[in-house]
Enzyme design. Structure first.
Site, short mmCIF file in Angstrom:
data_model
loop_
_atom_site.label_atom_id
_atom_site.label_comp_id
_atom_site.label_asym_id
_atom_site.label_seq_id
_atom_site.Cartn_x
_atom_site.Cartn_y
_atom_site.Cartn_z
CG LEU A 8 -7.06 -4.72 -12.34
CD1 LEU A 8 -7.97 -4.49 -13.54
CD2 LEU A 8 -5.88 -5.58 -12.74
CG ASP A 9 -1.13 -0.81 -10.47
OD1 ASP A 9 -1.34 -1.17 -9.30
OD2 ASP A 9 -0.07 -1.04 -11.08
CB SER A 10 -5.27 4.29 -10.75
OG SER A 10 -5.92 5.31 -11.47
CB THR A 44 -3.68 -1.66 -14.78
OG1 THR A 44 -2.32 -1.41 -14.48
CG2 THR A 44 -3.80 -2.98 -15.53
NE ARG A 98 3.15 0.70 -13.28
CZ ARG A 98 2.60 1.69 -12.57
NH1 ARG A 98 1.55 1.44 -11.79
NH2 ARG A 98 3.11 2.89 -12.63
#
Length: 294
Positions: free
Chosen positions: A133-135, A137, A223
């Protein structure tokens, strides 16, 4: 040193670089990237010597995959464990926390002291993340606790048999449902969205709460896709607009549901968490301000 898997090279008609030869030879290393990482970490032995990218395989060698012996230093951070059994642990990752990498403050280092050690024979020395997961998110993140679960879950993500659902707040007023198929870096991509509700906003005219489902797994896919239709995710510093970012509030994107078959026990799992409080607070605040001045 613990040997995980062993492979005896048969007679070959030509020589191969180690990095090319071992792809698919070990059950634990099915991808080219994973094989290269194992070599870089000195986890591949050729006739009991550490293999490198310069090692040639001629035929008759014994190639061994060994385990990482050093357990990373634990990052003492309390995490919300949503599900755990002998094979995996699923957490609700907070926004702003990196999953793993060459730094200390990661979810991977924090879970070490929080998860129970698996008693299964092929237990990993510590839980390892199956996906990313993105930082910015937040939400559901799976760690495998056994080698078999790590391989099975990795294959399931690759085959898209794990269904993921996100919630996001996007700028502008969005209605109904839709699909986005904009390619990313020349790769086919597919995301779906469905509108939950829209509220008026003094600063952004409208904000919309949406459910998002990625059917492919490209970096920043949701995104990029929402920005591509003119509705960037609120708080997105990379793909959004500067005026749509509230300092200290972060990205309004969270993984709230995972549905898949258990990689070992084969029962169906539906893991779900509620929407973060900051989502509801933002929507109520924006609507309240709108009503006050209109």
């Amino acid at each position: 040193m613990h040997v995980i898997e062993k492979h005896i090279v048969p007679v070959l008609t030509q020589k191969f670089r180690l990095s090319e030869y071992i792809i698919g030879k070990f059950q634990s290393l099915q991808s080219r990237q994973g094989s290269k990482k194992a070599i870089k970490k000195n986890l591949i032995l050729v006739d009991r010597s550490i293999g490198t990218t310069a090692t040639w395989i001629l035929g008759g060698e014994t190639i061994e995959l060994i385990d990482e012996e050093n357990i990373p230093k634990t990052y003492n951070l309390p995490l919300d464990i949503v599900f755990e059994d002998e094979y995996m642990v699923i957490i609700n990752k907070p926004a702003g926390l990196v999953v793993s990498g060459n730094q200390f403050k990661t979810a991977a280092n924090a879970i070490i002291s929080l998860a129970n050690k698996s008693t299964v024979q092929d237990a990993l020395p510590y839980p390892k993340p199956v996906h990313r997961l993105d930082s910015g998110t937040s939400g559901l993140l799976i760690f495998a606790k056994t080698r078999s679960a790590l391989i099975a879950l990795g294959n399931m993500f690759q085959s898209k048999s794990i269904r993921k659902e996100y919630l996001a707040i996007v700028t502008g007023k969005l209605n109904g449902n839709g699909d986005i198929t904009k390619p990313i870096d020349d790769y086919e991509c597919h995301s779906s969205y469905s509108t939950v509700k829209s509220v008026p906003s003094l600063k952004n005219n409208w904000l919309t709460l949406v459910k998002l489902s990625p059917h492919t797994g490209r970096t920043h896919q949701l995104r990029i896709h929402m920005a591509s239709i003119g509705h960037p995710i609120f708080g997105d510093k990379l793909y959004g607009n500067e005026g749509e970012i509230y300092e200290g509030k972060g990205l309004f994107l969270t993984a709230v549901k995972l549905s898949f078959e258990h990689p070992v026990l084969k029962n169906n799992l539906n893991i779900e968490i509620p929407m973060p409080n900051k989502f509801d607070s933002l929507l109520k605040r924006e609507e309240r301000r709108w009503n006050k001045y209109h």
